[in-house]
Design an enzyme around this catalytic site. Structure first.
Site, PDB file in Angstrom:
ATOM      1  N   HIS A  29       0.754  -1.022  -0.089  1.00  0.00           N
ATOM      2  CA  HIS A  29       0.075  -0.015   0.154  1.00  0.00           C
ATOM      3  C   HIS A  29       0.963   1.227  -0.078  1.00  0.00           C
ATOM      4  O   HIS A  29       0.890   2.225  -0.899  1.00  0.00           O
ATOM      5  CB  HIS A  29      -0.835   0.068   1.099  1.00  0.00           C
ATOM      6  CG  HIS A  29      -1.846   1.156   1.361  1.00  0.00           C
ATOM      7  ND1 HIS A  29      -3.176   1.253   1.004  1.00  0.00           N
ATOM      8  CD2 HIS A  29      -1.698   2.522   1.837  1.00  0.00           C
ATOM      9  CE1 HIS A  29      -3.478   2.258   1.080  1.00  0.00           C
ATOM     10  NE2 HIS A  29      -3.041   3.070   1.534  1.00  0.00           N
ATOM     11  N   GLU A  30       1.856   1.332   0.953  1.00  0.00           N
ATOM     12  CA  GLU A  30       2.514   2.566   1.139  1.00  0.00           C
ATOM     13  C   GLU A  30       3.586   2.493  -0.101  1.00  0.00           C
ATOM     14  O   GLU A  30       3.766   3.731  -0.694  1.00  0.00           O
ATOM     15  CB  GLU A  30       3.365   2.635   2.292  1.00  0.00           C
ATOM     16  CG  GLU A  30       2.577   2.615   3.622  1.00  0.00           C
ATOM     17  CD  GLU A  30       1.396   3.650   3.664  1.00  0.00           C
ATOM     18  OE1 GLU A  30       1.819   4.738   3.018  1.00  0.00           O
ATOM     19  OE2 GLU A  30       0.423   3.518   4.245  1.00  0.00           O
ATOM     20  N   HIS A  87       1.715   4.469  -2.899  1.00  0.00           N
ATOM     21  CA  HIS A  87       1.675   5.897  -2.553  1.00  0.00           C
ATOM     22  C   HIS A  87       3.007   6.401  -3.218  1.00  0.00           C
ATOM     23  O   HIS A  87       2.859   7.619  -3.817  1.00  0.00           O
ATOM     24  CB  HIS A  87       1.511   6.258  -1.212  1.00  0.00           C
ATOM     25  CG  HIS A  87       0.076   6.134  -0.548  1.00  0.00           C
ATOM     26  ND1 HIS A  87      -0.869   7.039  -1.273  1.00  0.00           N
ATOM     27  CD2 HIS A  87      -0.344   5.654   0.472  1.00  0.00           C
ATOM     28  CE1 HIS A  87      -1.941   6.702  -0.407  1.00  0.00           C
ATOM     29  NE2 HIS A  87      -1.665   5.979   0.467  1.00  0.00           N
ATOM     30  N   GLU A  95      -4.678   7.896  -2.960  1.00  0.00           N
ATOM     31  CA  GLU A  95      -5.451   6.553  -2.543  1.00  0.00           C
ATOM     32  C   GLU A  95      -5.741   5.688  -3.510  1.00  0.00           C
ATOM     33  O   GLU A  95      -5.348   4.558  -3.513  1.00  0.00           O
ATOM     34  CB  GLU A  95      -6.646   6.768  -1.601  1.00  0.00           C
ATOM     35  CG  GLU A  95      -6.894   5.901  -0.516  1.00  0.00           C
ATOM     36  CD  GLU A  95      -5.855   5.871   0.702  1.00  0.00           C
ATOM     37  OE1 GLU A  95      -5.689   4.897   1.062  1.00  0.00           O
ATOM     38  OE2 GLU A  95      -5.090   6.684   0.856  1.00  0.00           O
TER      39      GLU A  95
END
Lengths: 494, 494
Positions: A260-261, A264, A290
């Site tokens: 997830h990070e 980003h 997001e």
């Protein structure tokens, strides 16, 4: 020198304070000595107010005005659009209000932590009341056309209004609620008992680096550390750092935090260098941000194709999966469950959590409900959406930090991010043999597509304009529903 | 509010920029992404010049003037003494000269690195010439009574002059040179062949934490990381960080790096909290700082008593010492050797390296020698002092980074630090059963003595006044000679 160049130089100067601020923030979350924390807040306060002072200076105002009269290319026009909007907004807010907001939210956060410890909303209540009061004041000063909440929404998702959002939510909800219900009542829940075990942190860390490398995260322009709440931070150009965490009893948590990070971070690393240190070099919106993390976490990282390629890496590190098939493993990372805690929710039910919060905060900001009624309303809505109830406020109204920060208007971004990611996914599939990429683990083309279509532009386009430019239509929640149905009907055999 | 309080608030404000600058510096040395480095230099430049601007503002000047007229306590008088001196000096230097100095030294450092790679002083020469030129200009602007070098010396060792220094050096040299010669010619060099081996980094790190804990370093007000060149940095109050490094083939290097930096850090952690964020809260001088690191590194960490207590820890981690007696081990960490590289030198010959540099740079600044003659002079002096000669400039004139920074006047601090540490040692021994503390490894009283006598005062007293206040006399190199003779006569059996 052209005025627009002078203006850019001013922003580059301001950005240097931003770098220092970001680094201090990163340091505080990743390992600053315990006793140093208090003092560092003073430093952050000093640097932030000086940077803010610079950003609302007469000089900047005049340069914006003069630049507008010059002949500008598209990038510079976009820059002016962004900075003018921000400047005019910031100028309106009295410095005393800013200061008060900062003190009140800082106390509110401490109270929120205490309230969680004591499992008692009443500890937080008077603080939250003040935060809501000031937030409404801010919204009124900033101004809006139809709905006070629009002023807040616009901070995170430029251009979006409650009216648009309600429409999006209505469409989504009409399909999502019955689908969740069908999955849970008629579907066959996959077995994920084999996911529990003991997972050495070091081995989890190895996997993190392997997956980040596959994704294309550049470790010469970033680094990975451990933090209690994983986050991504851009210290400056060529310095986009991620954090993750390791749970020794379930490696899914850390693995998906990392992915997830990483998503980003890929966005931030992909913004065009020519926008470096300028406000246009920031992400288009929180929701677009997001959408990138969700794309990698769910659409890539929770796909069967991805696991066909990546599963051997996991089996190599963790013997316990020796006899588990990749199909069973894939299903186990896609279990859907009624849950109380948003951050632990699966991708199907996650948006319901966001809707719940959005409905509450929109009503709060528009005086249709009161802070004192929040726990009751929260629990009622949870019952309504999930059919279960929190056993205390920690599992309920106290679970998120956002309100203590005064970040009203932020939650919808989490949902919009999911919707954007699905809409991008269907477009990407038209242009790239996505399934093949998943199964070979070669993401170069995928990343390149995202860079070309999304990342490079920074905030040159407003989010909905960007998505229209890429996919030919505004945000359409049907893509997300289509994605969920295609995927979960198979997994749940319905 | 009293003017002195207003003045303090100004310095507290400036210090916040100092915190950010220190953190960026720490980050650069400990793990900032490779590609981020260049941009970070801009950030450092911006913050440093703004902090400098604040420090020479009219406002500060006026507040100093007005504070002087108020009734002040001893601390505040000292503060005024320090800030007035600094203010007057800084005000004299034209901003253009400052800028030029910063650019020239930045280029010079790059050239120095290149020269080292190419093992060719000529690459560095033109840059060093500019640095020397600007340094002389700076010294002339700052002003001095007798010797241009005094203006530089005073930056690192307030109040010290070439005249004083030459006297100290003469006394020291008269005894040190023959003593070294006697040791090397008549003494029995200890065996340290068992010191070579393979030392796991993780085990070395464990030892680092154990020794730091014994010393009393507070990890809640600091942290330890790895850096190529170990250093200590104070980010702010309650945040004093050290770095160390690990050599897998010889654990002495990392161990003594850790203890050395730990000594620096204990000083910073021990400065009175009431001086926090004020210029008086900085160390008395670089030499006093060095006296603290040297005290722990050599007087504690290279003593037999210390090893009697600590050796089992090392034996536990590294099997290879199983059959080596503590006495042999102790001797092996105290081998004296003619060496070309200062940073690797033992405590006996170390000061000779410093003298060599001091003699050269003092002559350079006073135009008695030229930059172009440096390699020749360096090699001649090395021959004279050590009886050996560098095989190239990297082993010779290019070995230190200091001149590329324009840090002329800094080197003597290294020597003075050794001298101060010995003088403090003899006083401390009068008041504390030091040998017992070494053998029990309980350093609470030792640290407390240093805190009470040295650390707490920050720069309230000038270094020589401080040493006189503690020991009853000004700096006296005889203590150092006494220490060396007592210790090494035994080890070398002379």
């Amino acid at each position: 020198m052209k005025k627009i160049e002078e203006l850019k130089n001013e922003f580059r100067k301001i950005s240097r304070y931003g770098h220092a601020i970001a680094l201090i923030g990163w340091d505080l979350e990743t390992g600053a000595p315990k006793k140093a924390v208090e003092k560092r807040a003073e430093v952050l306060g000093e640097l932030s107010s000086y940077a803010f002072e610079l950003s609302i200076s007469e000089k900047i105002g005049k340069l914006i005005e003069e630049s507008e009269k010059e002949e500008l290319n598209e990038d510079d026009k976009a820059l002016i659009r962004i900075v003018k909007k921000e400047y005019e907004k910031s100028k309106k807010i009295p410095p005393e209000l800013m200061r008060e907001f900062s003190i009140v939210t800082s106390n509110a956060q401490a109270a929120w932590e205490k309230a969680r410890k004591e499992k008692d909303f009443n500890v937080f209540k008077p603080h939250l009341e003040k935060v809501v009061e000031l937030t409404k004041k801010m919204a009124d000063i900033i101004g809006y056309k139809e709905n006070r909440y629009d002023a807040l929404l616009d901070m995170y998702e430029p251009g979006l209004t409650v009216k648009d959002l309600n429409e999006i939510i209505k469409t989504l909800k009409d399909e999502l609620v019955p689908f969740v219900s069908k999955l849970l009542n008629e579907g066959k829940k996959p077995n994920d008992s084999f996911m529990k075990g003991h997972f050495d942190n070091k081995k989890q860390e190895n996997l993190s680096y392997v997956v980040l490398d596959k994704m294309g995260y550049d470790l010469e322009s970033g680094r990975m550390d451990v933090a209690v709440h994983p986050f991504t931070t851009t210290i400056g150009p060529n310095d986009v750092r991620i954090t993750t965490r390791y749970r020794e009893d379930d490696f899914r948590d850390s693995f998906y935090s990392t992915v997830h990070e990483g998503g980003h971070a890929l966005y931030e690393q992909g913004i065009s260098e020519k926008y470096s240190d300028l406000p246009i070099g920031e992400a288009a919106s929180m929701a677009i941000h997001e959408s990138q993390s969700r794309f990698w976490e769910n659409i890539v990282g929770r796909s069967l194709g991805f696991w066909k390629n990546f599963y051997p890496e996991v089996q190599k590190e963790f013997e316990q999966f020796k006899d588990v098939s990749v199909e069973d493993f894939y299903k186990a990372v896609n279990v859907v469950e009624k849950s109380l805690i948003r951050v632990d929710a699966d991708e199907v039910t996650y948006n319901l959590h966001v809707m719940l919060r959005y409905e509450i905060e929109e009503a709060l900001i528009n005086d249709r409900i009161k802070v004192e009624d929040l726990p009751k309303i929260w629990n009622q809505k949870t019952k309504e959406y999930f059919g279960i109830e929190p056993k205390d406020d920690v599992e309920g109204v106290l679970q998120d930090v956002h309100w203590s920060h005064g970040s009203f208007g932020y939650f919808p971004s989490y949902m919009l991010g999911n919707l954007y990611s699905a809409q991008l996914y269907y477009k990407l599939k038209e242009e790239i043999n996505f399934e093949e990429k998943l199964e070979t683990g070669d993401f170069k083309e995928v990343l390149n597509w995202l860079r070309t279509n999304v990342h490079q532009y920074g905030s040159k386009y407003e989010p909905q304009d960007l998505i229209e430019k890429i996919t030919g239509e505004r945000l359409n929640p049907q893509y997300f529903m289509k994605y969920l149905k295609e995927k979960y009907s198979k997994i749940y055999n319905i």
